[in-house]
Design a protein around this motif. Structure first.
Motif, short mmCIF file in Angstrom:
data_model
loop_
_atom_site.label_atom_id
_atom_site.label_comp_id
_atom_site.label_asym_id
_atom_site.label_seq_id
_atom_site.Cartn_x
_atom_site.Cartn_y
_atom_site.Cartn_z
N ILE A 6 1.22 -1.11 0.12
CA ILE A 6 -0.33 -0.24 -0.04
C ILE A 6 0.59 1.26 -0.31
O ILE A 6 0.46 2.76 -0.65
CB ILE A 6 -0.94 -0.10 1.21
CG1 ILE A 6 -1.88 -0.94 1.05
CG2 ILE A 6 -1.80 1.38 1.18
CD1 ILE A 6 -2.95 -1.40 2.41
N ASP A 7 1.80 1.05 0.79
CA ASP A 7 3.16 2.53 0.72
C ASP A 7 3.72 2.21 -1.11
O ASP A 7 3.86 3.66 -0.72
CB ASP A 7 3.69 1.97 2.20
CG ASP A 7 3.61 2.44 3.47
OD1 ASP A 7 2.36 2.88 3.69
OD2 ASP A 7 3.99 1.19 4.14
N ILE A 10 1.49 4.18 -2.69
CA ILE A 10 0.69 5.65 -2.49
C ILE A 10 2.04 6.72 -3.44
O ILE A 10 1.60 6.81 -4.02
CB ILE A 10 0.48 5.91 -0.86
CG1 ILE A 10 -0.30 5.35 -0.42
CG2 ILE A 10 1.24 6.75 -0.84
CD1 ILE A 10 -0.75 5.33 0.88
N ASN A 22 -6.71 13.59 -1.06
CA ASN A 22 -6.38 13.21 -0.36
C ASN A 22 -7.67 11.62 0.21
O ASN A 22 -7.23 10.27 -0.33
CB ASN A 22 -6.26 13.11 1.40
CG ASN A 22 -6.04 11.81 1.92
OD1 ASN A 22 -5.21 10.75 2.30
ND2 ASN A 22 -6.52 11.38 3.03
N ALA A 26 -6.57 8.12 -1.75
CA ALA A 26 -7.60 6.58 -0.28
C ALA A 26 -8.00 5.55 -1.04
O ALA A 26 -8.14 4.45 -1.42
CB ALA A 26 -8.30 7.47 0.31
N VAL A 29 -5.85 3.13 -3.54
CA VAL A 29 -4.82 2.22 -2.66
C VAL A 29 -6.00 1.56 -2.08
O VAL A 29 -5.44 0.43 -0.92
CB VAL A 29 -3.98 2.91 -2.05
CG1 VAL A 29 -2.82 4.14 -2.92
CG2 VAL A 29 -4.35 4.40 -1.00
N LEU A 31 -7.98 2.25 0.44
CA LEU A 31 -7.91 2.37 2.17
C LEU A 31 -8.84 3.71 2.63
O LEU A 31 -9.75 4.17 1.07
CB LEU A 31 -6.89 3.57 2.06
CG LEU A 31 -5.25 2.29 2.20
CD1 LEU A 31 -4.31 3.29 3.04
CD2 LEU A 31 -5.70 1.08 3.85
N CYS A 36 -5.06 6.67 4.87
CA CYS A 36 -4.58 7.13 3.66
C CYS A 36 -3.01 8.02 4.26
O CYS A 36 -2.40 8.41 3.96
CB CYS A 36 -5.24 7.23 2.58
SG CYS A 36 -4.00 8.04 0.99
N ARG A 39 -0.73 7.50 6.69
CA ARG A 39 0.53 7.31 5.56
C ARG A 39 1.01 8.11 5.09
O ARG A 39 2.59 7.91 5.28
CB ARG A 39 0.26 5.46 5.13
CG ARG A 39 -0.51 4.19 5.51
CD ARG A 39 -1.09 3.97 4.89
NE ARG A 39 -1.26 2.45 5.40
CZ ARG A 39 -0.45 0.85 5.06
NH1 ARG A 39 0.81 0.86 4.37
NH2 ARG A 39 -1.01 0.19 5.37
#
Length: 158
Positions: A6-7, A10, A22, A26, A29, A31, A36, A39
């Motif tokens: 996920i990182d 992002i 955002n 989100a 990805v 989230l 999000c 992160r």
């Protein structure tokens, strides 16, 4: 900090569009917005995100010349590399500088207003005695593929 998929996703999405909201990020990805954002802030604080910048369409501003230049130094001591780099760092027209293996030492990318400006820069560099033995110039005629993002998700699969 150990990054998970996920990182990486992002980072991949942010490098393609640093102005994404955002909520949109989100969604991309998978989230919810709050985790999000947490992160993203963590990635920033840990130095994975070095900053945000606008990608300027220089062609809209006017005509420019891009030149790749192979440079070979006379000597290869640390002091020689340091002296050369100190001079190159002061030239705004050098937008990339790579120490490479092979038949020469450095590959530089210049963007100038034209061939005259490029030649003036190279003459000044050789006159400065910063250790240049020889250089070869490659004028870019066309750039059919230029990407501003790296394939992070395939480089760093998790």
């Amino acid at each position: 900090m150990k990054l998970d998929r996920i990182d990486i996703k992002i980072l991949y999405e942010l490098q393609k569009n640093g102005r994404i909201t955002n909520v949109e990020l989100a969604e991309l990805v998978a989230l919810s917005p709050s985790p999000c954002l947490m992160r993203v802030k963590k990635l920033q604080s840990e130095g994975y995100i070095g900053g945000y910048a606008a990608q300027i369409n220089v062609g809209k501003l006017g005509q420019t010349l891009t030149v790749f230049t192979e440079i070979t130094l006379k000597n290869h001591r640390q002091v020689d590399f340091a002296r050369f780099l100190a001079a190159i760092e002061k030239i705004d027209n050098v937008i990339e500088c790579h120490l490479v293996s092979g038949g020469y030492d450095y590959l530089l990318k210049f963007v100038t207003a034209g061939i005259g400006e490029y030649q003036t820069i190279m003459e000044r560099l050789t006159d400065m005695d910063v250790g240049i033995d020889k250089y070869f110039s490659f004028v870019v005629l066309k750039s059919p593929i230029v990407k501003a993002h790296m394939p992070l998700t395939s480089l760093f699969p998790t």
